[in-house]
Design a protein around this motif. Structure first.
Motif, PDB file in Angstrom:
ATOM      1  N   GLY A  80     -17.850  70.250  42.784  1.00 19.59           N
ATOM      2  CA  GLY A  80     -18.121  69.749  41.440  1.00 19.59           C
ATOM      3  C   GLY A  80     -17.640  70.711  40.373  1.00 19.59           C
ATOM      4  N   ALA A  81     -17.832  72.019  40.618  1.00 19.87           N
ATOM      5  CA  ALA A  81     -17.385  73.017  39.648  1.00 19.87           C
ATOM      6  C   ALA A  81     -15.860  73.027  39.524  1.00 19.87           C
ATOM      7  CB  ALA A  81     -17.889  74.397  40.070  1.00 19.87           C
ATOM      8  N   TYR A  82     -15.167  72.968  40.668  1.00 22.97           N
ATOM      9  CA  TYR A  82     -13.709  73.022  40.636  1.00 22.97           C
ATOM     10  C   TYR A  82     -13.098  71.789  39.987  1.00 22.97           C
ATOM     11  CZ  TYR A  82     -12.267  77.275  43.025  1.00 22.97           C
ATOM     12  OH  TYR A  82     -11.982  78.594  43.313  1.00 22.97           O
ATOM     13  N   ILE A  83     -13.563  70.603  40.343  1.00 20.98           N
ATOM     14  CA  ILE A  83     -12.961  69.397  39.777  1.00 20.98           C
ATOM     15  C   ILE A  83     -13.207  69.316  38.276  1.00 20.98           C
ATOM     16  CG2 ILE A  83     -14.931  67.858  40.162  1.00 20.98           C
ATOM     17  CD1 ILE A  83     -11.222  66.971  40.629  1.00 20.98           C
ATOM     18  N   LEU A  97     -10.544  80.164  38.884  1.00 19.06           N
ATOM     19  CA  LEU A  97     -10.099  79.423  37.700  1.00 19.06           C
ATOM     20  C   LEU A  97     -10.864  79.948  36.490  1.00 19.06           C
ATOM     21  CD1 LEU A  97      -8.433  76.977  36.643  1.00 19.06           C
ATOM     22  CD2 LEU A  97     -10.430  75.560  37.129  1.00 19.06           C
ATOM     23  N   HIS A  98     -10.149  80.515  35.531  1.00 22.59           N
ATOM     24  CA  HIS A  98     -10.793  81.145  34.380  1.00 22.59           C
ATOM     25  C   HIS A  98     -10.360  80.463  33.087  1.00 22.59           C
ATOM     26  CE1 HIS A  98     -12.369  84.532  36.746  1.00 22.59           C
ATOM     27  NE2 HIS A  98     -11.250  84.420  37.442  1.00 22.59           N
ATOM     28  N   GLY A  99     -11.137  80.706  32.041  1.00 21.01           N
ATOM     29  CA  GLY A  99     -10.809  80.151  30.735  1.00 21.01           C
ATOM     30  C   GLY A  99     -10.986  78.649  30.657  1.00 21.01           C
ATOM     31  N   ILE A 100     -12.024  78.121  31.301  1.00 21.65           N
ATOM     32  CA  ILE A 100     -12.272  76.678  31.247  1.00 21.65           C
ATOM     33  C   ILE A 100     -12.723  76.304  29.833  1.00 21.65           C
ATOM     34  CG2 ILE A 100     -13.726  74.805  32.126  1.00 21.65           C
ATOM     35  CD1 ILE A 100     -13.929  76.355  34.751  1.00 21.65           C
ATOM     36  N   PRO A 101     -12.027  75.390  29.187  1.00 21.35           N
ATOM     37  CA  PRO A 101     -12.433  75.007  27.828  1.00 21.35           C
ATOM     38  C   PRO A 101     -13.683  74.130  27.849  1.00 21.35           C
ATOM     39  CG  PRO A 101     -10.570  73.679  28.543  1.00 21.35           C
ATOM     40  CD  PRO A 101     -10.806  74.686  29.634  1.00 21.35           C
ATOM     41  N   VAL A 102     -14.629  74.465  27.009  1.00 22.71           N
ATOM     42  CA  VAL A 102     -15.875  73.712  26.911  1.00 22.71           C
ATOM     43  C   VAL A 102     -15.914  73.057  25.531  1.00 22.71           C
ATOM     44  CG1 VAL A 102     -18.405  73.869  26.979  1.00 22.71           C
ATOM     45  CG2 VAL A 102     -17.012  75.348  28.436  1.00 22.71           C
ATOM     46  N   PRO A 103     -16.319  71.796  25.433  1.00 20.36           N
ATOM     47  CA  PRO A 103     -16.413  71.160  24.113  1.00 20.36           C
ATOM     48  C   PRO A 103     -17.201  72.021  23.131  1.00 20.36           C
ATOM     49  CG  PRO A 103     -16.810  69.543  25.838  1.00 20.36           C
ATOM     50  CD  PRO A 103     -16.712  70.874  26.524  1.00 20.36           C
ATOM     51  N   ALA A 138     -24.827  69.959  39.180  1.00 22.21           N
ATOM     52  CA  ALA A 138     -25.286  71.331  38.932  1.00 22.21           C
ATOM     53  C   ALA A 138     -24.102  72.298  38.948  1.00 22.21           C
ATOM     54  CB  ALA A 138     -26.324  71.733  39.979  1.00 22.21           C
ATOM     55  N   GLY A 139     -23.182  72.112  39.887  1.00 20.64           N
ATOM     56  CA  GLY A 139     -21.992  72.956  39.933  1.00 20.64           C
ATOM     57  C   GLY A 139     -21.107  72.785  38.714  1.00 20.64           C
ATOM     58  N   SER A 140     -20.995  71.558  38.227  1.00 23.37           N
ATOM     59  CA  SER A 140     -20.184  71.299  37.035  1.00 23.37           C
ATOM     60  C   SER A 140     -20.738  72.044  35.822  1.00 23.37           C
ATOM     61  CB  SER A 140     -20.144  69.795  36.749  1.00 23.37           C
ATOM     62  OG  SER A 140     -19.494  69.100  37.784  1.00 23.37           O
ATOM     63  N   LEU A 141     -22.049  71.972  35.633  1.00 27.14           N
ATOM     64  CA  LEU A 141     -22.654  72.659  34.490  1.00 27.14           C
ATOM     65  C   LEU A 141     -22.595  74.178  34.661  1.00 27.14           C
ATOM     66  CD1 LEU A 141     -25.727  70.400  33.641  1.00 27.14           C
ATOM     67  CD2 LEU A 141     -23.420  70.376  32.686  1.00 27.14           C
ATOM     68  N   ASN A 142     -22.629  74.642  35.909  1.00 26.69           N
ATOM     69  CA  ASN A 142     -22.464  76.070  36.157  1.00 26.69           C
ATOM     70  C   ASN A 142     -21.071  76.535  35.738  1.00 26.69           C
ATOM     71  OD1 ASN A 142     -23.621  78.567  37.602  1.00 26.69           O
ATOM     72  ND2 ASN A 142     -21.638  78.305  38.593  1.00 26.69           N
ATOM     73  N   ALA A 143     -20.070  75.689  35.961  1.00 30.96           N
ATOM     74  CA  ALA A 143     -18.710  76.016  35.517  1.00 30.96           C
ATOM     75  C   ALA A 143     -18.633  76.072  33.997  1.00 30.96           C
ATOM     76  CB  ALA A 143     -17.726  74.977  36.064  1.00 30.96           C
ATOM     77  N   ASN A 150     -15.744  79.673  34.179  1.00 34.96           N
ATOM     78  CA  ASN A 150     -14.853  80.015  35.278  1.00 34.96           C
ATOM     79  C   ASN A 150     -15.444  79.489  36.577  1.00 34.96           C
ATOM     80  OD1 ASN A 150     -16.340  82.247  36.859  1.00 34.96           O
ATOM     81  ND2 ASN A 150     -16.435  82.997  34.749  1.00 34.96           N
ATOM     82  N   VAL A 151     -14.576  79.374  37.574  1.00 35.78           N
ATOM     83  CA  VAL A 151     -14.974  78.955  38.918  1.00 35.78           C
ATOM     84  C   VAL A 151     -14.253  79.868  39.899  1.00 35.78           C
ATOM     85  CG1 VAL A 151     -15.105  77.057  40.566  1.00 35.78           C
ATOM     86  CG2 VAL A 151     -15.114  76.556  38.116  1.00 35.78           C
ATOM     87  N   THR A 152     -14.981  80.397  40.860  1.00 34.35           N
ATOM     88  CA  THR A 152     -14.386  81.269  41.870  1.00 34.35           C
ATOM     89  C   THR A 152     -14.620  80.685  43.264  1.00 34.35           C
ATOM     90  OG1 THR A 152     -16.416  82.597  42.020  1.00 34.35           O
ATOM     91  CG2 THR A 152     -14.738  83.316  40.437  1.00 34.35           C
ATOM     92  N   PRO A 153     -13.814  81.081  44.243  1.00 36.84           N
ATOM     93  CA  PRO A 153     -13.991  80.551  45.600  1.00 36.84           C
ATOM     94  C   PRO A 153     -15.362  80.836  46.204  1.00 36.84           C
ATOM     95  CG  PRO A 153     -11.837  81.562  45.383  1.00 36.84           C
ATOM     96  CD  PRO A 153     -12.578  81.885  44.127  1.00 36.84           C
ATOM     97  N   SER A 154     -16.065  81.843  45.693  1.00 36.02           N
ATOM     98  CA  SER A 154     -17.381  82.170  46.247  1.00 36.02           C
ATOM     99  C   SER A 154     -18.366  81.011  46.131  1.00 36.02           C
ATOM    100  CB  SER A 154     -17.957  83.402  45.540  1.00 36.02           C
ATOM    101  OG  SER A 154     -18.162  83.134  44.159  1.00 36.02           O
ATOM    102  N   LEU A 155     -18.135  80.110  45.184  1.00 36.50           N
ATOM    103  CA  LEU A 155     -19.017  78.948  45.038  1.00 36.50           C
ATOM    104  C   LEU A 155     -18.922  78.007  46.231  1.00 36.50           C
ATOM    105  CD1 LEU A 155     -18.594  77.999  41.263  1.00 36.50           C
ATOM    106  CD2 LEU A 155     -20.396  79.349  42.334  1.00 36.50           C
ATOM    107  N   LEU A 156     -17.840  78.109  46.987  1.00 32.33           N
ATOM    108  CA  LEU A 156     -17.655  77.270  48.170  1.00 32.33           C
ATOM    109  C   LEU A 156     -18.010  78.000  49.463  1.00 32.33           C
ATOM    110  CD1 LEU A 156     -14.237  75.724  47.138  1.00 32.33           C
ATOM    111  CD2 LEU A 156     -16.335  74.422  47.484  1.00 32.33           C
ATOM    112  N   SER A 157     -18.438  79.236  49.357  1.00 33.02           N
ATOM    113  CA  SER A 157     -18.690  80.039  50.558  1.00 33.02           C
ATOM    114  C   SER A 157     -20.041  79.701  51.168  1.00 33.02           C
ATOM    115  CB  SER A 157     -18.639  81.529  50.218  1.00 33.02           C
ATOM    116  OG  SER A 157     -19.716  81.879  49.373  1.00 33.02           O
TER     117      SER A 157
END
Length: 348
Positions: free
Chosen positions: A95-98, A170-176, A250-255, A260-267
């Motif tokens: 959810g965070a990555y997408i 993935l860094h610098g995710i734009p947030v409204p 929950a993952g989307s809001l965490n992003a 940012n999203v890192t691979p550790s979220l999938l570990s």
């Protein structure tokens, strides 16, 4: 004899009514505290609500609220449907990555990104549900772990670096702007608080529905549930899909919070987090994993600040002590105590 029986029933009803009033009163007090906490912190520290310590603690509580929903989603799967999964991070990280990819690379709206996260979770949940047709127990748990690890490897693959950032994340995710946690922390705090409350009430309605009752029946005695005409496959499929949807949001809001999203979220460690929160709070209680998330997140932060590098060792010892002292979890032991008390009073 009849008078004694009537007196006993009246006493039992009186106790039940007092417990109901006490429970509702505590819930209302807790909600009032959560909604007013930013302003209480502002008054306590003597700083504006969107700066300094009040802003920092709001960020810490936002993390607690998101992890509470994540842990609650795991409880739907393990506590109610009786499915042990070692790949729940697939939903949270997916959810965070997408969400991050759609916001950063495709300039999608927030609503579209969140909807895509839910649809992805439903698809992944459907895949895991299909696998549950063939395997059970620890074999299913290992397959869920394999799926999550496959996603973890893909997130680090250089072939998709332009979208995922590979091992760097993935860094610098734009947030409204209207929801930017850096600029409007108080607004994001209330947004995540309402999200947590909404997720809880939806999950509570779900487990109290006929579907939730069938989950419990399959968990306790699958053969008897099948003899009554219920399909284990269909209900396990629903469990994976509902649980995955909550975790993905929950993952989307965490992003959005971290941008940012890192691979550790999938570990696998992210899945273990949900498992520990559920065990500490109480399996099959919904509210228990949420309290477990609050306890582990806040205690982990305090231990890190106080004890430095060795905090994780001490944190593990604390977890062992809590599990030994409360084998049914914090909320589970509390509910068992209240239930035994009612039985004792009815007997006497």
């Amino acid at each position: 004899m009849e008078r004694t029986e009537a007196r006993r029933k009246a006493l039992s009803l009186g106790i039940a009514f007092r417990l109901w009033i006490r429970r509702r009163g505590l819930s209302a007090l807790g909600l009032a505290l959560l909604f007013g906490l930013p302003f209480l912190l502002s008054g306590f520290f003597g700083e504006p609500v969107e700066t300094g310590w009040p802003k920092f603690i709001q960020g810490l509580l936002i993390r607690v609220y998101l992890m509470a929903v994540y842990a609650m989603s795991y409880d739907l799967l393990m506590g109610y449907a009786g499915i042990l999964s070692f790949g729940h991070a697939l939903f949270f990280g997916g959810g965070a990555y997408i969400t991050g990819i759609l916001l950063k690379h495709f300039h999608a709206s927030l609503g579209i990104a969140l909807l895509a996260a839910v649809l992805l979770a439903l698809g992944l949940g459907g895949l895991m549900g299909l696998l549950s047709m063939r395997v059970r127990g620890v074999y299913l748990a290992m397959i869920t772990l394999a799926l999550a690890q496959a996603a973890f490897i893909l997130s680090e693959a250089t072939d998709f670096r332009q979208y995922t950032g590979a091992e760097d994340g993935l860094h610098g995710i734009p947030v409204p702007t209207w929801l930017d946690p850096a600029e409007y922390r108080l607004r994001f705090y209330y947004f995540t608080l309402l999200f947590m409350l909404g997720a809880y009430f939806m999950a509570r309605r779900l487990v109290d529905s006929p579907t939730g009752r069938v989950w419990v029946a399959l968990r306790e005695n699958e053969e008897r549930a099948v003899s009554l005409g219920y399909s284990p496959f269909m209900f396990r499929l629903l469990a994976f899909m509902f649980s995955g949807a909550f975790a993905a949001l929950a993952g989307s809001l965490n992003a959005l919070l971290n941008k940012n999203v890192t691979p550790s979220l999938l570990s696998v460690s992210t899945t273990i987090q949900a498992l520990l929160m559920t065990l500490v709070g109480g399996v099959g209680t919904l509210s228990g994993p949420m309290f477990g998330a609050a306890l582990l997140e806040l205690t982990g932060y305090l231990f890190n600040r106080i004890f430095g590098p060795i905090w994780f060792l001490l944190f593990g010892l604390l977890y062992i002590l809590v599990v030994l002292a409360f084998p049914y979890g914090l909320v589970g032991v509390w509910r068992l105590r209240a239930h035994l008390r009612r039985i004792f009073l009815e007997i006497i």
